[in-house]
Design a protein around this motif. Structure first.
Motif, PDB file in Angstrom:
ATOM      1  N   CYS A  98       0.673   0.980 -10.258  1.00  0.00           N
ATOM      2  CA  CYS A  98       0.931   1.764  -9.165  1.00  0.00           C
ATOM      3  C   CYS A  98       0.665   3.265  -9.158  1.00  0.00           C
ATOM      4  O   CYS A  98       0.788   3.896 -10.287  1.00  0.00           O
ATOM      5  N   GLU A  99       0.342   3.805  -8.240  1.00  0.00           N
ATOM      6  CA  GLU A  99      -0.234   5.311  -8.267  1.00  0.00           C
ATOM      7  C   GLU A  99       1.135   6.196  -8.023  1.00  0.00           C
ATOM      8  O   GLU A  99       0.862   7.552  -8.192  1.00  0.00           O
TER       9      GLU A  99
ATOM     10  N   PRO B  34       6.770  -0.651  -8.154  1.00  0.00           N
ATOM     11  CA  PRO B  34       5.580  -0.592  -7.206  1.00  0.00           C
ATOM     12  C   PRO B  34       6.148  -0.197  -5.741  1.00  0.00           C
ATOM     13  O   PRO B  34       7.117  -0.309  -5.371  1.00  0.00           O
ATOM     14  N   CYS B  35       5.360   1.057  -5.504  1.00  0.00           N
ATOM     15  CA  CYS B  35       5.468   1.386  -4.244  1.00  0.00           C
ATOM     16  C   CYS B  35       5.061   0.819  -2.968  1.00  0.00           C
ATOM     17  O   CYS B  35       5.634   0.611  -1.900  1.00  0.00           O
ATOM     18  N   GLY B  36       4.142  -0.460  -3.296  1.00  0.00           N
ATOM     19  CA  GLY B  36       3.798  -1.434  -2.412  1.00  0.00           C
ATOM     20  C   GLY B  36       2.946  -0.743  -1.270  1.00  0.00           C
ATOM     21  O   GLY B  36       2.295  -1.120  -0.500  1.00  0.00           O
ATOM     22  N   VAL B  37       2.428   0.776  -1.239  1.00  0.00           N
ATOM     23  CA  VAL B  37       1.699   1.176  -0.106  1.00  0.00           C
ATOM     24  C   VAL B  37       0.440   1.752  -0.730  1.00  0.00           C
ATOM     25  O   VAL B  37      -0.698   2.095   0.040  1.00  0.00           O
ATOM     26  N   CYS B  38       0.402   2.313  -2.053  1.00  0.00           N
ATOM     27  CA  CYS B  38      -0.874   2.815  -2.796  1.00  0.00           C
ATOM     28  C   CYS B  38      -1.931   1.790  -2.656  1.00  0.00           C
ATOM     29  O   CYS B  38      -1.794   0.635  -2.677  1.00  0.00           O
TER      30      CYS B  38
ATOM     31  N   CYS C  54      -1.607  -0.977  -5.416  1.00  0.00           N
ATOM     32  CA  CYS C  54      -0.371  -1.870  -5.116  1.00  0.00           C
ATOM     33  C   CYS C  54      -1.129  -2.961  -4.072  1.00  0.00           C
ATOM     34  O   CYS C  54      -0.760  -4.216  -4.311  1.00  0.00           O
TER      35      CYS C  54
END
Ligand SMILES: [Zn+2]
Length: 329
Positions: free
Chosen positions: A50-51, A59-63, A66
């Motif tokens: 993840c970034e 994990p942010c789920g939006v990068c 992800c």
């Protein structure tokens, strides 16, 4: 963003490994099939690559990364799964491990990690397991290996000892039921039946809820068993011939029957706590059998079904095996 239910302890372990930068290169996720092992492995892979600049938010789920991992299109995530044979049995072959090793030796394209999820490693042949050992002992830089298996004891001790182990326990019935109702919009009655049938396996429950036929297929399998118990010998032989022509389906069928006999034995022993029963949808037929057969006979049928599954995996003559089972009930 750890979008997984019922495995809080496992998630906390993985999160702290990332936050404190103690990730290590090899992991083993154990637990019953479809409990969520591979799903958790994917989330971990997301968290690793993840970034987001804050480790606790991964994990942010939006990068971008992800999203690529969630959709299965991240070039540095490799998923290896066993091949299903014509009897429904699975094998992870040495050729698959060799191919994986070649992939891992190529540099990561997106980074920072190249991650391989090797699902159901208990299906590895001895050759495949030994070949893989080499990669575990001397992994290429920035490679993280995540194995999944039913139990760590099923693997070579040399493999086991090189992995950090995370054990996933069956998910509680109520957690599965709540998730199906609140998050997936499954009607309460169907969610109750599925949550029982799932027997702790969240992944199974979700797949069955999303499938148009899974529940009906399952119910047909338990109904067939009740019908067999009322059949005479001639009809049982005829049915055995039909069932044995489809060895791949047979595996599923026998597993379903195994769960059904297990339920019958629980009820027969005087347990009336329905949360222990898998086949609540078929409670009338179960009670009927418990009223007619002794506990000893039910235990015998359970063992015979279990034995037949073992024989099926050992390449026994399918026709004889099914005839033998149906006549023994
Ligand atoms: Zn992200």
């Amino acid at each position: 963003m750890w979008n997984i239910k019922g495995h809080d302890w496992a998630v906390e372990s993985l999160r702290s490994a990332i936050i404190y930068d103690r990730v290590g290169h090899a992991w083993l996720f154990t637990g019953p099939p479809k409990v969520g092992r591979t799903h958790l492995a994917r989330l971990f892979a997301q968290a690793l690559n993840c970034e987001s600049e804050y480790p606790e938010n991964r994990p942010c789920g939006v990068c971008r990364k992800c999203k690529l991992i969630a959709s299965g299109r991240h070039p540095d995530l490799i998923l290896v799964e066993p091949i299903t044979g014509n009897r429904g049995n699975e094998t992870l072959k040495i050729e698959q491990i060799r191919e994986l090793q070649q992939d891992l030796n190529r540099t990561a394209m997106e980074g920072p990690y190249k991650i391989a999820i090797i699902s159901r490693f208990d299906a590895a042949t001895p050759g495949a397991a030994n070949a893989f050992l080499k990669t575990l002992e001397e992994p290429p830089p920035n490679v993280i290996l995540i194995l999944t298996a039913s139990e760590s004891d099923a693997l070579l001790p040399t493999i086991n000892s090189r992995c950090r182990s995370i054990g996933l326990r069956p998910v509680p019935l109520e957690t599965i039921k709540d998730h199906l109702i609140s998050d997936l919009g499954v009607p309460t009655e169907k969610a109750t039946v599925l949550a029982h049938l799932a027997n702790g396996r969240m992944g199974w429950a979700i797949e069955a809820a999303e499938s148009e036929t899974a529940l009906a297929d399952y119910q047909a399998q338990t109904e067939q068993l009740s019908a067999i118990l009322k059949m005479g010998k001639v009809d049982r032989f005829k049915l055995a011939e039909k069932l044995s022509s489809n060895a791949e389906q047979l595996h599923h069928l026998l597993r379903t029957w195994l769960g059904w006999w297990r339920d019958a034995l629980i009820l027969s022993n005087g347990q009336d706590d329905l949360s222990q029963i898998i086949n609540v949808h078929d409670i009338d037929n179960l009670n009927d059998v418990v009223g007619r057969l002794s506990s000893e006979k039910i235990a015998q049928n359970l063992n015979q079904t279990d034995q037949s599954l073992t024989w099926l995996d050992q390449n026994a003559n399918v026709r004889l095996l099914v005839e033998n089972l149906l006549i023994s009930f």
